[in-house]
Motif scaffolding. Structure first.
Motif: not given
Length: 155
Positions: A12-28, A148-152
């Protein structure tokens, strides 16, 4: 013996969920929220904001529920222009959160997926991260935090 035919897997086309690999706010790993009561004086708000380099500060009622926020640069600008008494309560100058049946409240908690946060931040400059009952503001999340999270994480 018949050979099994391999059919290509269509991803399937890449979705936003894939972009963050299931990360949640506490992961920030956001720092604890800095919020002030609606009765805080303007001079103190400006002092505290610049000590911490905040551009927006959530304003809370006496039960610590979010009422709105103050835009620090605008507040300071009005103060320096003499349009504000430094002893005024900050509640006179805050941007109030819209609460009505036509504007639904979006609950943002530590377990909110980052893709949902990203969608929320398309229309808002920050998100207040609260507990599930919305009794306490735990953190403030911004688009910058996501970047910043995406960069890291190499996302």
């Amino acid at each position: 013996m018949a050979q099994a035919q391999l059919t290509p897997t269509v991803m399937p086309p890449k979705t936003l969920t894939d972009r963050y690999r299931g990360a949640v706010i506490e992961d920030l790993q956001l720092p604890p929220a800095f919020a002030l009561p609606y009765t805080e004086h303007v001079s103190r708000v400006i002092e505290l904001a610049y000590d911490r380099e905040f551009s927006h500060i959530p304003i809370l009622d006496k039960r610590r529920k979010p009422l709105g926020y103050v835009e620090v640069a605008r507040l300071k600008e009005k103060w320096e222009a003499g349009q504000i008494d430094s002893n005024d309560d900050v509640s006179k100058y805050m941007v109030k959160f819209k609460r009505s049946s036509t504007v639904p409240y979006t609950l943002i908690t530590p377990l909110t997926p980052l893709n949902e946060l990203e969608e929320f931040l398309k229309n808002d400059i920050f998100a207040l991260v609260t507990d599930y009952e919305r009794k306490f503001v735990l953190a403030v999340a911004t688009s910058h935090d996501l970047e910043e999270f995406a960069k890291r994480g190499g996302f």
